[in-house]
Design a protein around this motif. Sequence first.
Motif, mmCIF file in Angstrom:
data_model
loop_
_atom_site.group_PDB
_atom_site.id
_atom_site.type_symbol
_atom_site.label_atom_id
_atom_site.label_comp_id
_atom_site.label_asym_id
_atom_site.label_seq_id
_atom_site.Cartn_x
_atom_site.Cartn_y
_atom_site.Cartn_z
ATOM 1 N N GLN A 179 0.819 -1.207 0.000
ATOM 2 C CA GLN A 179 0.000 0.000 0.000
ATOM 3 C C GLN A 179 0.862 1.271 0.000
ATOM 4 O O GLN A 179 0.465 2.291 -0.579
ATOM 5 C CB GLN A 179 -0.930 0.001 1.222
ATOM 6 C CG GLN A 179 -1.634 -1.310 1.499
ATOM 7 C CD GLN A 179 -2.621 -1.706 0.413
ATOM 8 O OE1 GLN A 179 -2.971 -0.897 -0.442
ATOM 9 N NE2 GLN A 179 -3.077 -2.953 0.439
ATOM 10 N N TYR A 180 1.999 1.220 0.644
ATOM 11 C CA TYR A 180 2.914 2.367 0.674
ATOM 12 C C TYR A 180 3.605 2.526 -0.685
ATOM 13 O O TYR A 180 3.629 3.610 -1.271
ATOM 14 C CB TYR A 180 3.949 2.157 1.777
ATOM 15 C CG TYR A 180 5.019 3.224 1.854
ATOM 16 C CD1 TYR A 180 4.808 4.400 2.576
ATOM 17 C CD2 TYR A 180 6.252 3.054 1.219
ATOM 18 C CE1 TYR A 180 5.798 5.376 2.655
ATOM 19 C CE2 TYR A 180 7.237 4.020 1.287
ATOM 20 C CZ TYR A 180 7.014 5.178 2.009
ATOM 21 O OH TYR A 180 7.991 6.142 2.079
ATOM 22 N N GLY A 181 4.152 1.451 -1.193
ATOM 23 C CA GLY A 181 4.886 1.506 -2.452
ATOM 24 C C GLY A 181 4.013 1.893 -3.627
ATOM 25 O O GLY A 181 4.482 2.540 -4.572
ATOM 26 N N CYS A 182 2.729 1.511 -3.597
ATOM 27 C CA CYS A 182 1.865 1.842 -4.728
ATOM 28 C C CYS A 182 1.686 3.345 -4.836
ATOM 29 O O CYS A 182 1.612 3.897 -5.943
ATOM 30 C CB CYS A 182 0.519 1.137 -4.606
ATOM 31 S SG CYS A 182 -0.739 1.969 -3.641
ATOM 32 N N SER A 183 1.646 4.062 -3.701
ATOM 33 C CA SER A 183 1.490 5.521 -3.738
ATOM 34 C C SER A 183 2.725 6.195 -4.299
ATOM 35 O O SER A 183 2.623 7.149 -5.092
ATOM 36 C CB SER A 183 1.195 6.039 -2.335
ATOM 37 O OG SER A 183 -0.046 5.543 -1.861
ATOM 38 N N ARG A 215 0.783 7.926 3.497
ATOM 39 C CA ARG A 215 2.198 8.117 3.853
ATOM 40 C C ARG A 215 3.085 7.991 2.618
ATOM 41 O O ARG A 215 4.045 8.750 2.446
ATOM 42 C CB ARG A 215 2.606 7.083 4.905
ATOM 43 C CG ARG A 215 3.959 7.362 5.550
ATOM 44 C CD ARG A 215 4.330 6.256 6.530
ATOM 45 N NE ARG A 215 3.269 5.994 7.486
ATOM 46 C CZ ARG A 215 3.296 4.993 8.350
ATOM 47 N NH1 ARG A 215 4.312 4.127 8.337
ATOM 48 N NH2 ARG A 215 2.302 4.825 9.213
ATOM 49 N N GLY A 216 2.789 7.035 1.738
ATOM 50 C CA GLY A 216 3.583 6.878 0.524
ATOM 51 C C GLY A 216 3.480 8.095 -0.374
ATOM 52 O O GLY A 216 4.483 8.547 -0.953
ATOM 53 N N TRP A 217 2.262 8.647 -0.509
ATOM 54 C CA TRP A 217 2.063 9.858 -1.314
ATOM 55 C C TRP A 217 2.848 11.026 -0.735
ATOM 56 O O TRP A 217 3.567 11.738 -1.454
ATOM 57 C CB TRP A 217 0.574 10.184 -1.354
ATOM 58 C CG TRP A 217 0.227 11.577 -1.780
ATOM 59 C CD1 TRP A 217 0.155 12.049 -3.060
ATOM 60 C CD2 TRP A 217 -0.096 12.683 -0.927
ATOM 61 N NE1 TRP A 217 -0.201 13.383 -3.070
ATOM 62 C CE2 TRP A 217 -0.367 13.799 -1.768
ATOM 63 C CE3 TRP A 217 -0.201 12.843 0.456
ATOM 64 C CZ2 TRP A 217 -0.720 15.043 -1.254
ATOM 65 C CZ3 TRP A 217 -0.560 14.074 0.968
ATOM 66 C CH2 TRP A 217 -0.804 15.166 0.114
#
Length: 348
Positions: A179-183, A215-217
């Motif tokens: 979910q983090y890496g996808c952003s 958070r990733g974004w």
Amino acid sequence: MGRSVAGETGAAAGRRGTRAVSMADVARLAGVSRQTVSRVVNNQACVVEETRKRVEDAMDELGFYPSFAGRSLRGGKYGCIGLCMFDITRAGNVATLDGIVSAARDCGYAVTLVEFDEGGPVRLRNVARRLAELPVDGMIFNTNRAVEDFDEFKPVPGLPTIIISMKEHPRCTTIDSDQYGCSRMVVDYLRERGHAHIRHLAGPEGSITADFRLRGWADALDVAGLERLEPLRGDWTADSGYELGVKLAQDKDMTALYVGNDQMAMGAMTALRTHGRRVPEDVSVVGVDDSLQGVVPHNTLTTVRFDLRERGKRTFDHFFAQMSGEERVEAVRLPGAIVERATVAVRP
């Protein structure tokens, strides 16, 4: 075709007169040995199809049904895994359920499903006790929301336990789509197309999935040195996406909108267009989950797709590894892929 492993008789077996039907009865009617009946019940490959069908017809005629009790006494396993999830009506949870059930079917397993009781504090310990009382060989918890005892939870001895979560756990393997890496991937994708004012419409507070996507974004924008405005938060529904999209339509600097799921993205796009912002000419939009395909006709939304069947398969791989005695705890993160459609434009 496939049947659960059984003992000599089934606990829920049919009856001939007052006596429970046995494998010997099935063997006599089918004209085969008891060992052949056992191989058919255990779904072993070393039975010719004609013989298998004759045995299964005899089982149906006599009302012989293998039992959980017989299987447990015979091999110590039930061929069933317990799964606990939050609200299964949500599109993301439905997709997760499909991935796990598909993997279970491929592995010859059944799934016993319960939902977290959200009437009070949510604790893994309470659900683990409930599942341990059922005929299951292990447990899967889908914790895409916060649970009170996540870090303190200790799995039930003898029952392999996998947690679907972005959070790492000290005693259980966790597995999730990244979910983090996808952003970060989405932000990089939009930057490569000339976008510098990338807003985010996030999922609700308390959602672990939404928090990691947010958070990733934020981290991706910070690393790139781009402006980062406070994100808006919806509740995963298209209605909330529309309501917040009305507010976002007033942001004349925004050239791209990254939305926490496809339903909110669809609502936001409708609001933007209703209020004079063209998609993608004025504002490019990217969602997550690819959950609208086959649901919304002529779906044009660019989004991130996760292979939830692969996640389900990997979950069972780790489950079987634990059953075989491997105790290694891992945190497994599976990357998504961008599905390009028609809601992203290159900036001049």
